[in-house]
Scaffold this active site. Structure first.
Site, short mmCIF file in Angstrom:
data_model
loop_
_atom_site.label_atom_id
_atom_site.label_comp_id
_atom_site.label_asym_id
_atom_site.label_seq_id
_atom_site.Cartn_x
_atom_site.Cartn_y
_atom_site.Cartn_z
CE LYS A 1 -4.46 -1.49 1.64
NZ LYS A 1 -5.42 -1.50 2.74
CG HIS B 1 -2.59 -3.80 -1.54
ND1 HIS B 1 -3.93 -3.76 -1.84
CD2 HIS B 1 -2.49 -4.59 -0.43
CE1 HIS B 1 -4.60 -4.48 -0.96
NE2 HIS B 1 -3.74 -4.99 -0.09
CG HIS C 1 -6.96 -8.36 -0.46
ND1 HIS C 1 -7.97 -7.93 0.38
CD2 HIS C 1 -5.90 -7.57 -0.18
CE1 HIS C 1 -7.54 -6.91 1.12
NE2 HIS C 1 -6.28 -6.67 0.80
CG ASP D 1 -7.11 -7.41 5.87
OD1 ASP D 1 -7.08 -6.31 6.44
OD2 ASP D 1 -6.91 -7.54 4.64
FE LIG Z 1 -4.60 -5.72 1.88
#
Ligand SMILES: [Fe+2]
Length: 308
Positions: free
Chosen positions: A185, A210, A236, A264
């Site tokens: 990020k 990212h 993700h 997360d």
């Molecule tokens: Fe992330």
């Protein structure tokens, strides 16, 4: 000048380098010299207001982080120090190094981050009481470095329960991936990262880079491990194939990345974000358990145990 958290300067230790304070006018003035005992210095020479404004010169950052690491190692191993104190020191130190690494992801700072993750993981592995304190300390904040610190702590604590205390999984290597999962990020423009409204599809594509950016930064640092790369790259991905960057399906997603994703998601739900209010622990766990079918139910069961 690099701001430091006074809480990270442990009483009775010696200042690792020259320290400076910032005046009301924004000027830096010399405050204490290297090797001065911290307890006396803090008590005698700082007002309450000044305690939040201590700095070290950029050239001395290495001394400061080396000091943090050795102090933390000693504190975590101390048989007499209280669990609460250990947890507070670990949490403060992690936030400091994560802030630095997100500002400046050069290999030397990734290296310092990896060093500080070692006593953090040691503490979580060895001390249930301290882990409980750490979980309670996780401040709910939208800053990337606070989010990363919190996700790192939740993930290590969850991995320890899920795999069992005596498993062959190397939690130190996992810790590096958990704490640095969002490292990429720092390559995303802030106006996109902090945009309050809905993202355009082009902006979404930039954000979705990212995981790969983070994996590349870790590789370039020379400190990457296979475990950390998997976590950073896959955190993700979703079981139904709608995740990113590679749209992996259920069995292709590594359990390490699943652990990180659950931590997360929880951390995001319990923090104020531009698009939602923060949930309480109970609300977030209920939502995860009842409505997030792509998250692993066994993992969720272990995760809930962390808050029992
Ligand atoms: Fe992330």
């Amino acid at each position: 000048m690099f701001p430091i958290d006074l809480f990270c300067l442990h009483p009775e230790s010696l200042a690792p380098c020259d320290l400076y304070k910032k005046t009301e006018d924004g000027e830096f003035v010399f405050f204490a010299q290297k090797s001065m005992q911290i307890n006396r210095m803090v008590k005698e020479n700082l007002t309450e207001n000044e305690k939040n404004k201590i700095y070290v010169q950029d050239d001395d950052i290495d001394f400061y982080f080396n000091y943090l690491n050795s102090e933390l190692m000693q504190l975590v191993k101390s048989p007499t120090a209280k669990s609460e104190k250990k947890a507070e020191a670990v949490y403060s130190s992690c936030k400091v190094i994560m802030q630095k690494v997100f500002e400046d992801p050069r290999s030397e700072f990734v290296n310092h981050a990896c060093d500080l993750i070692v006593p953090t993981v040691d503490l979580i592995i060895s001390n249930d009481n301290a882990t409980r304190h750490l979980v309670n300390l996780t401040a709910h904040d939208h800053c990337t470095y606070v989010h990363s610190t919190n996700v790192g702590i939740f993930s290590i604590a969850l991995a320890r329960i899920f795999f069992g205390a005596n498993s062959s999984h190397d939690l130190q290597k996992l810790g590096m991936g958990f704490f640095l999962h969002d490292l990429g990020k720092c390559k995303i423009p802030l106006e996109i990262l902090n945009k309050p409204g809905a993202l355009t599809s082009d902006e979404r594509k930039v954000i979705n880079r990212h995981p790969e950016e983070g994996r590349n930064l870790l590789s370039e640092s020379g400190y990457a491990t296979r475990e950390a790369e998997i976590i950073v790259l896959q955190h993700h991905e979703r079981d139904d194939g709608t995740g990113y960057p590679n749209g992996l399906n259920g069995s292709e997603i590594h359990p390490y990345a699943r652990i990180c994703r659950l931590a997360d998601v929880y951390e995001a739900l319990t923090s104020d974000r531009p698009y939602h209010r923060k949930r309480t622990t109970f609300e977030a766990l209920k939502l995860i358990k009842e409505e997030m079918s792509d998250l692993d139910q066994d993992l969720i069961g272990c995760f809930i145990g962390l808050f029992a």
